[in-house]
Design an enzyme around this catalytic site. Structure first.
Site, PDB file in Angstrom:
ATOM      1  CG  ASP A   9     -22.815  -0.145  23.029  1.00 24.93           C
ATOM      2  OD1 ASP A   9     -21.818   0.460  22.586  1.00 24.93           O
ATOM      3  OD2 ASP A   9     -23.966   0.020  22.574  1.00 24.93           O
ATOM      4  CG  LEU A  10     -21.954   5.734  25.828  1.00 26.67           C
ATOM      5  CD1 LEU A  10     -22.226   5.880  27.312  1.00 26.67           C
ATOM      6  CD2 LEU A  10     -20.834   6.710  25.414  1.00 26.67           C
ATOM      7  CG  ASP A  11     -23.375   5.966  21.434  1.00 24.23           C
ATOM      8  OD1 ASP A  11     -23.614   6.908  22.199  1.00 24.23           O
ATOM      9  OD2 ASP A  11     -22.360   5.920  20.718  1.00 24.23           O
ATOM     10  CB  THR A  17     -26.056   9.041  21.582  1.00 21.13           C
ATOM     11  OG1 THR A  17     -25.703   7.671  21.576  1.00 21.13           O
ATOM     12  CG2 THR A  17     -25.565   9.717  22.837  1.00 21.13           C
ATOM     13  CE  LYS A  45     -30.658   2.669  16.913  1.00 18.82           C
ATOM     14  NZ  LYS A  45     -31.928   2.182  17.461  1.00 18.82           N
ATOM     15  N   GLY A  46     -24.042   1.135  16.251  1.00 15.92           N
ATOM     16  CA  GLY A  46     -22.872   0.316  16.577  1.00 15.92           C
ATOM     17  C   GLY A  46     -21.768   0.387  15.528  1.00 15.92           C
ATOM     18  CB  SER A 116     -18.280   3.114  23.720  1.00 17.04           C
ATOM     19  OG  SER A 116     -18.783   3.978  22.732  1.00 17.04           O
ATOM     20  CB  ALA A 117     -17.833   2.019  18.283  1.00 12.33           C
ATOM     21  CB  SER A 118     -18.694   6.792  20.797  1.00 15.77           C
ATOM     22  OG  SER A 118     -18.662   8.199  20.743  1.00 15.77           O
ATOM     23  CG  ASN A 120     -17.861  12.390  20.080  1.00 16.19           C
ATOM     24  OD1 ASN A 120     -17.080  13.337  20.126  1.00 16.19           O
ATOM     25  ND2 ASN A 120     -18.386  11.951  18.951  1.00 16.19           N
ATOM     26  CE  LYS A 147     -18.666  -2.026  20.463  1.00 15.63           C
ATOM     27  NZ  LYS A 147     -19.732  -1.350  21.225  1.00 15.63           N
ATOM     28  CD  GLU A 171     -22.829  -3.679  21.647  1.00 13.66           C
ATOM     29  OE1 GLU A 171     -23.832  -3.219  21.075  1.00 13.66           O
ATOM     30  OE2 GLU A 171     -21.721  -3.138  21.573  1.00 13.66           O
ATOM     31  CG  ASP A 172     -27.645  -0.533  21.109  1.00 12.17           C
ATOM     32  OD1 ASP A 172     -26.406  -0.578  21.265  1.00 12.17           O
ATOM     33  OD2 ASP A 172     -28.208   0.294  20.382  1.00 12.17           O
TER      34      ASP A 172
HETATM   35  C1  BG6 Z   1     -21.393   3.914  18.309  1.00  7.20           C
HETATM   36  C2  BG6 Z   1     -22.718   4.346  17.730  1.00  7.20           C
HETATM   37  O1  BG6 Z   1     -21.494   3.724  19.679  1.00  7.20           O
HETATM   38  O2  BG6 Z   1     -20.390   4.895  18.036  1.00  7.20           O
HETATM   39  C3  BG6 Z   1     -22.578   4.647  16.246  1.00  7.20           C
HETATM   40  O3  BG6 Z   1     -23.688   3.326  17.929  1.00  7.20           O
HETATM   41  C4  BG6 Z   1     -21.468   5.669  16.026  1.00  7.20           C
HETATM   42  O4  BG6 Z   1     -23.806   5.119  15.737  1.00  7.20           O
HETATM   43  C5  BG6 Z   1     -20.169   5.160  16.651  1.00  7.20           C
HETATM   44  O5  BG6 Z   1     -21.280   5.902  14.639  1.00  7.20           O
HETATM   45  C6  BG6 Z   1     -19.013   6.166  16.515  1.00  7.20           C
HETATM   46  O6  BG6 Z   1     -19.322   7.293  17.266  1.00  7.20           O
HETATM   47  P1  BG6 Z   1     -18.543   8.678  17.214  1.00  7.20           P
HETATM   48  O7  BG6 Z   1     -19.088   9.412  18.396  1.00  7.20           O
HETATM   49  O8  BG6 Z   1     -17.082   8.361  17.384  1.00  7.20           O
HETATM   50  O9  BG6 Z   1     -18.829   9.310  15.907  1.00  7.20           O
HETATM   51 MG    MG Z   2     -24.821   0.739  20.900  1.00  7.74          MG
END
Ligand code: BG6
Ligand code: MG
Length: 217
Positions: A9-11, A17, A45-46, A116-118, A120, A147, A171-172
């Site tokens: 996982d990233l964040d 972040t 988170k996550g 990662s779910a992000s 970004n 997730k 994973e956190d």
């Molecule tokens: C996860 C974070 O990795 O990504 C969440 O833990 C965040 O807090 C999610 O909401 C989505 O991220 P982003 O960057 O696409 O808004």
């Molecule tokens: Mg995380």
């Protein structure tokens, strides 16, 4: 089954972040006229961006008060502020032990994958100069189910060319640990035993992880 891939996982695992997500969500809450605390932020988170917004509005007692268009607009504004913060990140923000851990797995012939779910994730990895350390990168732009759905990790295993049972996930977030277990993978939690459950191992950070021990779990 022997471990052939390590999925990260990233964040919260590679980079902290959560503080930037918090500043951006807090700003949105401020504009909407309510307080959003760091404790409230733990619930995000996550969690995906849109689900995070729903939780934020719940905290402010504003659930169901906005149209879908207004919700998308709020999420986009929050993301704009968040991106301002992460655009300024550099290698100094990589959490301790990350590079050693990634190198350690690769030296053992284990594939390294980002899960990662992000949306970004690529911007962060590029600012941190970490992209070359991964054999496959799965982020929020490639998956449709958040997730604890296992989609992100199953896709990671597929791109790495290994079976789910041959993967270990770092994973956190509780939702991430659940996603790993649903995928049929080993789960290594990063964090505090009081906040998390259902994992195979737990460490305070990647700096405590020894790849040669992890591949035996
Ligand atoms: C996860 C974070 O990795 O990504 C969440 O833990 C965040 O807090 C999610 O909401 C989505 O991220 P982003 O960057 O696409 O808004
Ligand atoms: Mg995380």
């Amino acid at each position: 089954m022997a471990i052939k891939a390590a999925i990260f996982d990233l964040d919260g695992v590679i980079v902290d972040t959560a503080k930037y997500h918090y500043l951006a969500w807090k700003r949105l809450a401020g504009e909407l006229g309510f307080e959003f605390t760091e404790k409230d932020n733990e619930r995000l988170k996550g969690v995906s961006r849109m689900r995070s917004l729903e939780i934020l509005l719940e905290v402010g007692g504003l659930s169901g008060k906005f149209s879908e268009e207004e919700m998308l607009d709020m999420a986009a504004r929050k993301n704009g502020w968040y991106v301002e913060h992460i655009s300024r990140m550099d290698e100094s923000e990589i959490l301790p032990g990350t590079v050693e851990c990634l190198r350690g797995f690769r030296n053992l012939g284990i594939k390294t994958v980002l899960g990662s779910a992000s949306k970004n994730a690529m911007l962060i990895l590029s600012n941190l100069r970490l992209a070359p350390y991964f054999d496959a990168i799965i982020d929020g732009t490639k998956v449709s189910k958040a997730k604890p759905d296992p989609e992100v990790f199953l896709l990671g295993a597929k791109e790495a060319g290994v079976k789910p049972g041959e993967c270990v996930v770092f994973e956190d977030a509780q939702a991430g640990i659940e996603a790993a277990k649903r995928a049929g993978m080993k789960a290594v939690a990063i964090g505090n035993p009081d906040d998390l459950s259902g994992y195979d191992r737990i460490y305070r950070g990647l700096f405590e992880v020894k790849p040669e021990e992890i591949i035996k779990i």
